[in-house]
Design a protein around this motif. Structure first.
Motif, PDB file in Angstrom:
ATOM      1  N   MET A 267      36.963 -16.356  -9.955  1.00 58.98           N
ATOM      2  CA  MET A 267      37.823 -15.073  -9.707  1.00 58.98           C
ATOM      3  C   MET A 267      37.953 -14.712  -8.324  1.00 58.98           C
ATOM      4  SD  MET A 267      36.788 -12.677 -13.029  1.00 58.98           S
ATOM      5  CE  MET A 267      35.136 -12.588 -12.474  1.00 58.98           C
ATOM      6  N   ALA A 268      36.895 -15.154  -7.474  1.00 62.43           N
ATOM      7  CA  ALA A 268      36.845 -14.787  -6.086  1.00 62.43           C
ATOM      8  C   ALA A 268      36.247 -13.463  -5.959  1.00 62.43           C
ATOM      9  CB  ALA A 268      38.083 -15.211  -5.327  1.00 62.43           C
ATOM     10  N   GLU A 269      35.585 -13.062  -6.875  1.00 64.70           N
ATOM     11  CA  GLU A 269      34.766 -11.543  -6.912  1.00 64.70           C
ATOM     12  C   GLU A 269      33.306 -11.755  -6.563  1.00 64.70           C
ATOM     13  OE1 GLU A 269      36.656  -9.088  -7.223  1.00 64.70           O
ATOM     14  OE2 GLU A 269      38.272  -9.775  -8.112  1.00 64.70           O
ATOM     15  N   ARG A 270      32.789 -10.522  -6.367  1.00 67.76           N
ATOM     16  CA  ARG A 270      31.226 -10.484  -6.045  1.00 67.76           C
ATOM     17  C   ARG A 270      30.497 -10.744  -7.129  1.00 67.76           C
ATOM     18  NH1 ARG A 270      29.156  -6.278  -4.402  1.00 67.76           N
ATOM     19  NH2 ARG A 270      30.934  -4.734  -4.959  1.00 67.76           N
ATOM     20  N   VAL A 271      29.307 -11.455  -7.073  1.00 67.84           N
ATOM     21  CA  VAL A 271      28.662 -11.581  -8.231  1.00 67.84           C
ATOM     22  C   VAL A 271      27.937 -10.265  -8.961  1.00 67.84           C
ATOM     23  CG1 VAL A 271      26.567 -12.809  -9.153  1.00 67.84           C
ATOM     24  CG2 VAL A 271      28.218 -14.030  -7.506  1.00 67.84           C
ATOM     25  N   ALA A 272      27.839  -9.562  -7.892  1.00 70.41           N
ATOM     26  CA  ALA A 272      27.132  -8.267  -8.440  1.00 70.41           C
ATOM     27  C   ALA A 272      27.949  -7.440  -9.163  1.00 70.41           C
ATOM     28  CB  ALA A 272      26.622  -7.478  -7.083  1.00 70.41           C
ATOM     29  N   ALA A 273      29.319  -7.395  -8.819  1.00 72.00           N
ATOM     30  CA  ALA A 273      30.375  -6.603  -9.518  1.00 72.00           C
ATOM     31  C   ALA A 273      30.370  -7.227 -10.937  1.00 72.00           C
ATOM     32  CB  ALA A 273      31.599  -6.912  -8.786  1.00 72.00           C
ATOM     33  N   VAL A 274      30.309  -8.471 -10.951  1.00 68.95           N
ATOM     34  CA  VAL A 274      30.546  -9.089 -12.524  1.00 68.95           C
ATOM     35  C   VAL A 274      29.350  -8.775 -13.155  1.00 68.95           C
ATOM     36  CG1 VAL A 274      31.003 -11.338 -13.503  1.00 68.95           C
ATOM     37  CG2 VAL A 274      31.841 -11.163 -11.457  1.00 68.95           C
ATOM     38  N   PHE A 303      39.018  -7.552 -14.526  1.00 73.67           N
ATOM     39  CA  PHE A 303      39.120  -7.799 -13.160  1.00 73.67           C
ATOM     40  C   PHE A 303      40.745  -7.920 -12.851  1.00 73.67           C
ATOM     41  CE2 PHE A 303      34.755  -8.373 -12.977  1.00 73.67           C
ATOM     42  CZ  PHE A 303      34.429  -7.790 -11.771  1.00 73.67           C
ATOM     43  N   GLY A 304      41.437  -7.981 -14.052  1.00 77.01           N
ATOM     44  CA  GLY A 304      42.943  -8.051 -13.550  1.00 77.01           C
ATOM     45  C   GLY A 304      43.416  -9.439 -13.381  1.00 77.01           C
ATOM     46  N   HIS A 305      42.680 -10.514 -13.816  1.00 74.15           N
ATOM     47  CA  HIS A 305      43.048 -11.986 -13.486  1.00 74.15           C
ATOM     48  C   HIS A 305      43.791 -12.244 -14.880  1.00 74.15           C
ATOM     49  CE1 HIS A 305      41.442 -11.846  -9.524  1.00 74.15           C
ATOM     50  NE2 HIS A 305      40.242 -11.443 -10.210  1.00 74.15           N
ATOM     51  N   LYS A 306      44.227 -13.427 -14.790  1.00 68.78           N
ATOM     52  CA  LYS A 306      44.830 -14.330 -15.941  1.00 68.78           C
ATOM     53  C   LYS A 306      43.794 -15.226 -16.478  1.00 68.78           C
ATOM     54  CE  LYS A 306      49.611 -13.892 -14.614  1.00 68.78           C
ATOM     55  NZ  LYS A 306      51.097 -14.256 -14.391  1.00 68.78           N
ATOM     56  N   VAL A 307      43.724 -15.517 -17.966  1.00 64.66           N
ATOM     57  CA  VAL A 307      42.903 -16.287 -18.419  1.00 64.66           C
ATOM     58  C   VAL A 307      43.461 -17.415 -18.758  1.00 64.66           C
ATOM     59  CG1 VAL A 307      41.119 -16.721 -20.453  1.00 64.66           C
ATOM     60  CG2 VAL A 307      41.416 -14.196 -19.305  1.00 64.66           C
ATOM     61  N   LEU A 308      43.131 -18.846 -18.543  1.00 62.97           N
ATOM     62  CA  LEU A 308      43.555 -20.038 -18.950  1.00 62.97           C
ATOM     63  C   LEU A 308      42.262 -20.682 -19.548  1.00 62.97           C
ATOM     64  CD1 LEU A 308      45.243 -21.211 -15.902  1.00 62.97           C
ATOM     65  CD2 LEU A 308      46.184 -20.224 -17.816  1.00 62.97           C
TER      66      LEU A 308
END
Length: 835
Positions: A267-274, A303-308
């Protein structure tokens, strides 16, 4: 008592000092007296020699200074040592002085550079101040000129005049004292003085010279990245985009199971945020823990991303896509020929004759126990790849693996031994693989060779050679004399030409693992036969449950090569673990794909083993407990040099089981025997079997302390026979009786001290003293026991042959009669053997 000293007489000089003697008269009562000799000792005084004073006055000689008890050589040696030490000390002091002078010179240079820089800065500042003052004076002059041009107007710079101050100034002028005039523009001298004083104060307070001061560096500087970030912010602010960046929506692939770290990366997000989002949803998970697909999809949506949603098996799609061939790039390749046949029919010797080498001498027991891969160049320049498979019954899987990767099978049959069990098995493997076959009738140089018998026996297995109207090529060869080898190579080349073998050398490489082992110095090593593409040094590959990067490629001659084309066998170094023999090697684009595929395969294999090895229902548990109740197990730990041999050993040992006894392989692997193997064997009370490997020093010491048996083997059938014997020892022994003779009692004698003795004649077999006996009367057994004595005439003997007479006496039994028959037998305990 009265004492009187007489004159002191004789003086004596002893080694420690002088003594003096004298006579003393002692007086007693009643007029009696007595003379006594008295000695007076005094301290020795050492008087210096006449030349000593002069020497001490003019400077004592070095010899006296160092001692007089030294030899001349010792004195010279010590004198030279003292002089050398003084010279070294002088040299060290000179070096220290030079270093100190160099440091002082460097510090002086740095101070001079700093003073020059400060002086230049001060001069530059003074010049700037003077320029500013000149500019102010010019402005003032212009303003005064403008004021003169307009006398009625009041200059803006004129200050209001105080009358009292004007009177005081006039009085001072009349008295001849200087009048203080206020100068508005000339302030440079005052500022110069302040600047100079400030600089002197800075130099006085500067203290020790540092590198930062010497190089004129002013503290921490803003980093290049910070400068770029500030420029980006300023640029966005100027363009009116001062708010937050636009959210990038990504398509995130979510498999059946994924770690939090990997999900954050996708997701290119921070691990702490996840992790924080998971905790808000009531899931306590760290970055290394695995979450299921539903949870991962929920987090991706938050997080606003699309799931595949993808399946784990999709990771192998890259291999399936890479295996598609481009028919336009196919090029001819050498044929792969597998030598198969019964054990000791001359397969390796035949290949040695073709290669002009001597591989068979290096094999233990003269039999092949590994798959060997070699490439041979014929006289015509054509190349042929040969695979040499074992012929022993235990190596069934090796022969099957050789048939799977081959193009042509050469069936070797000895002319003096004809078709044997492993020959039939090799025929079955070749038929199952669907590859053409060439029959090589070997050992025709032997006296009892009969090639026609071989051809006739092959008919019963549906192998019809050309000489009998079939299509299968046959060649009579001799590995000893070399007869027929050229014809065999020609037939192989002809068959390869008919097959029209081609491959694409420009695609990603694909190959089969012929053999794998764990080398002490090189790590895991796999012998790979490249089937498609070209394997190059530096390629990243996945093979079975392992992956790696090609660190080196070694051909069958032991030489390092940079690449391996199709049909070329090479040893591959650079694996992270030992693969299974028979695994397929595939080159992939990057390391992450290789890791992912290997991890998926390992997890799949682990789940499969867990499913097969566990009983899931109550009925299964009860059935397993009932089956194991009377079953005895022989646990063993197997370590081998290569993966193929370990596989063959495990399969051979598992076939030894019966309804009463079975061999259980606790662990099998490749490489040396280690302490962990010893610990496993001790916990299970099992021996360790090493095939062409040895235990390292810590493992040997641990085995000696714990009493674990380590058995070493280099020939597989010796290993199987010993394990079979050990497993047979768990079977209950069988007691057998062997009748060795019969004797008839002719007459009964009574001997004092012995009892009744039967005079007998041995009618059949032999009578032995140590054997058991039965007394038969009217064919009914009335006694069973042992002989107390067996005599021939008057001598005690060990045995009596048939037709001879003897005397017998029974232990603890004397009811014997004429006409009774004595049955003589021996009891033997027969150890039951596994089939």
């Amino acid at each position: 008592m009265d004492t009187k000293d007489s004159d002191r007489k004789g003086k004596t000089l002893g080694p420690r000092g002088g003594t003096e003697t004298s006579h003393v008269r002692q007086s007693f009562s009643h007029g009696r007296s007595k003379s006594v000799t008295v000695e007076h000792k005094r301290k020795r005084v050492v008087v210096p020699k006449p030349g000593a004073a002069a020497a001490s006055g003019a400077g004592q000689s070095p010899r006296n200074a160092m001692g007089q008890n030294l030899s001349d050589a010792e004195f010279e040696r010590r004198l030279k040592a003292v002089e050398a030490a003084k010279a070294q000390e002088a040299e060290r002091q000179a070096k220290e002085r030079e270093a100190a002078e160099a440091r002082e010179a460097e510090l002086g240079r740095l101070r001079a550079e700093k003073d020059a820089a400060e002086r230049a800065a001060r001069e530059r500042e003074i010049a700037e101040q003077r320029a500013a003052a000149a500019a102010e004076e010019a402005a003032a002059a212009e303003s005064s000129a403008a004021a003169k041009a307009k006398p009625a107007a009041r200059t803006p710079d004129a200050a209001p005049v105080d009358p009292a101050a004007a009177q005081a100034q006039a009085a001072r002028a009349e008295a001849g004292r200087p009048v203080a005039q206020k100068k508005t523009g000339d302030r440079a001298p005052v500022e110069d003085k302040r600047t100079r004083l400030k600089g002197e104060d800075d130099r006085r307070r500067s203290g020790k010279l540092t590198i930062a001061r010497a190089t004129n560096e002013e503290g921490r500087q803003r980093s290049l990245a910070a400068t770029r970030r500030r420029q980006e912010r300023d640029k966005r602010r100027m363009m009116g985009a001062g708010g937050e960046r636009e959210k990038i929506v990504r398509d995130v692939q979510v498999p059946d199971a994924i770690t939090v770290q990997e999900l954050a990366n996708r997701m290119a997000e921070r691990v702490a945020a996840v992790v924080k989002t998971l905790m808000q949803n009531g899931i306590m998970a760290t970055q290394n823990q695995t979450i299921d697909a539903d949870t991962a999809a929920l987090i991706v949506e938050e997080f606003g991303h699309k799931v595949l949603r993808v399946s784990e098996s999709d990771v192998e799609d890259v291999i399936v896509q890479a295996s598609e061939e481009d028919q336009s790039n196919l090029e001819p390749r050498p044929p792969v020929v597998t030598i198969m046949g019964h054990v000791d029919h001359g397969k390796t010797s035949l290949l040695d004759a073709i290669r002009k080498t001597n591989v068979v001498s290096g094999e233990a027991g003269g039999i092949t126990q590994h798959i060997g891969a070699y490439q041979v160049a014929t006289e015509g320049g054509a190349k042929i790849t040969f695979l040499d498979t074992p012929g022993h019954a235990a190596f069934t899987s090796m022969r099957a693996r050789g048939a799977q990767v081959t193009d042509i099978v050469v069936l070797v049959v000895a002319a003096d031994d004809s078709v044997m069990p492993q020959t039939i098995e090799a025929i079955s493997h070749a038929k199952a693989a669907g590859v053409p076959m060439i029959v090589a009738i070997n050992k025709i140089d032997k006296p009892g060779a009969d090639p026609n018998k071989v051809r006739t026996q092959l008919l019963s297995h549906e192998i019809v050679v050309e000489g009998m109207g079939g299509e299968v090529l046959d060649v009579e060869v001799s590995a000893v004399t070399g007869k027929g080898l050229d014809t065999l190579l020609e037939n192989i080349a002809l068959q390869a030409e008919l097959l029209d073998l081609k491959a694409n050398p420009d695609r990603l490489a694909e190959g089969a693992v012929i053999e794998a082992k764990l080398d002490v110095g090189r790590g895991p090593v796999a012998t790979v036969l490249v089937q498609k593409g070209t394997l190059r040094r530096g390629d990243i590959f996945v093979v079975g449950e392992q992956w790696g990067k090609v660190r080196a490629l070694i051909n069958d001659q032991g030489e390092r090569v940079e690449e391996a084309a199709p049909s070329v066998p090479v040893e591959v170094l650079g694996l992270n673990g030992t693969p299974e023999a028979g695994d397929v090697l595939n080159v992939v684009d990057n390391e992450s794909k290789a890791r992912e595929i290997a991890s998926y395969r390992e997890r799949l294999s682990r789940d499969k083993r867990a499913t097969l090895g566990s009983a899931t229902t109550l009925d299964q548990l009860l059935a397993k407990a009932k089956a194991d109740k009377d079953l005895r197990e022989l646990p063993v730990v197997v370590k081998s040099d290569v993966q193929g041999s370990a596989e063959a050993i495990v399969q051979a040992l598992e076939k030894l089981g019966t309804d009463e006894v079975r061999v259980r392989v606790l662990h099998s692997g490749v490489g040396a025997i280690t302490e962990s193997d010893v610990g496993l064997a001790e916990a299970s009370n099992a021996p360790i079997i090493g095939f062409n490997v040895r235990a390292n020093a810590p493992a040997r010491e641990s085995a000696n302390q714990k009493g674990v048996e380590i058995r070493y083997y280099s020939i597989i059938y010796d290993l199987v026979d010993d394990v079979k014997a050990a497993a047979s020892g768990l079977l209950s022994p069988e007691i057998r009786e062997k009748f060795i003779g019969y004797a008839e009692i002719l007459q009964v004698f009574k001997v004092s001290g012995v009892g009744k003795v039967a005079g007998c004649k041995v009618n059949e077999g032999v009578a032995r003293r140590s054997a058991g006996v039965r007394l038969l009367r009217d064919n009914v057994v009335i006694h069973e026991g042992k002989l107390k004595t067996l005599k021939r005439f008057k001598d005690e003997v060990r045995e009596v042959q048939a037709g001879q007479e003897c005397g017998m006496a029974f232990e603890h039994y004397e009811d014997i009669r004429e006409g009774d028959v004595i049955e003589i037998f021996e009891t033997e305990t027969v150890e039951r053997q596994l089939a």
